[in-house]
Design a protein around this motif. Sequence first.
Motif, PDB file in Angstrom:
ATOM      1  N   CYS A   1      50.309 146.521 -24.356  1.00  0.00           N
ATOM      2  CA  CYS A   1      50.812 147.271 -23.208  1.00  0.00           C
ATOM      3  C   CYS A   1      50.535 146.497 -21.915  1.00  0.00           C
ATOM      4  CB  CYS A   1      50.137 148.641 -23.182  1.00  0.00           C
ATOM      5  SG  CYS A   1      50.562 149.652 -21.759  1.00  0.00           S
TER       6      CYS A   1
ATOM      7  N   MET B   1      50.612 147.720 -18.769  1.00  0.00           N
ATOM      8  CA  MET B   1      50.101 148.500 -17.642  1.00  0.00           C
ATOM      9  C   MET B   1      48.668 148.084 -17.318  1.00  0.00           C
ATOM     10  SD  MET B   1      52.569 150.320 -16.629  1.00  0.00           S
ATOM     11  CE  MET B   1      51.983 151.676 -15.642  1.00  0.00           C
TER      12      MET B   1
ATOM     13  N   CYS C   1      45.783 147.398 -19.946  1.00  0.00           N
ATOM     14  CA  CYS C   1      45.680 148.431 -20.973  1.00  0.00           C
ATOM     15  C   CYS C   1      45.472 147.770 -22.332  1.00  0.00           C
ATOM     16  CB  CYS C   1      46.959 149.263 -20.977  1.00  0.00           C
ATOM     17  SG  CYS C   1      47.027 150.486 -22.291  1.00  0.00           S
TER      18      CYS C   1
ATOM     19  N   ARG D   1      45.782 148.938 -25.307  1.00  0.00           N
ATOM     20  CA  ARG D   1      46.512 149.475 -26.459  1.00  0.00           C
ATOM     21  C   ARG D   1      47.703 148.591 -26.828  1.00  0.00           C
ATOM     22  NH1 ARG D   1      44.637 154.409 -24.082  1.00  0.00           N
ATOM     23  NH2 ARG D   1      46.196 154.221 -22.485  1.00  0.00           N
TER      24      ARG D   1
ATOM     25  N   CYS E   1      52.396 151.012 -24.283  1.00  0.00           N
ATOM     26  CA  CYS E   1      51.871 151.818 -25.369  1.00  0.00           C
ATOM     27  C   CYS E   1      52.546 153.191 -25.294  1.00  0.00           C
ATOM     28  CB  CYS E   1      50.352 151.936 -25.247  1.00  0.00           C
ATOM     29  SG  CYS E   1      49.809 152.845 -23.784  1.00  0.00           S
TER      30      CYS E   1
ATOM     31  N   HIS F   1      51.409 155.340 -22.112  1.00  0.00           N
ATOM     32  CA  HIS F   1      51.979 154.960 -20.833  1.00  0.00           C
ATOM     33  C   HIS F   1      53.482 155.209 -20.794  1.00  0.00           C
ATOM     34  CE1 HIS F   1      48.299 152.575 -19.549  1.00  0.00           C
ATOM     35  NE2 HIS F   1      48.595 153.369 -18.548  1.00  0.00           N
TER      36      HIS F   1
END
Length: 107
Positions: free
Chosen positions: A34, A36, A44, A46, A69, A72
């Motif tokens: 991810c 973000m 992030c 994930r 992810c 998000h």
Amino acid sequence: MTQRSWAGSDRRGRLPDNWRQLRQAVFARDGWQCVMRAPSGQRCPRPAQECDHITPGDDHSMSNLRSLCTLHHASITGAQGGRRVHKRARMAHPLKRKPEKHPGDPG
Ligand SMILES: [Zn+2]
């Protein structure tokens, strides 16, 4: 390109025929993670599971796509006001406005 195979499924707007490959390419570019970031700048942790349009609409180029992810992605698409994201009500950029029908589109 006047294929209408996607006409029946309006859930996600119009996606290109190579969407799956494009998605994989975007994930690969972003390291399958991810993109973000937290306010602290930390990315992030994930894994990438959704391919998101940065600017909602019909621009499916790599530069307009990013890996997110599920959390998000859900929070962003939710924030955009629900299902009709491709209507781009909030993105009324004067230079990018296009008519609904393509000139060469019969009907
Ligand atoms: Zn995330």
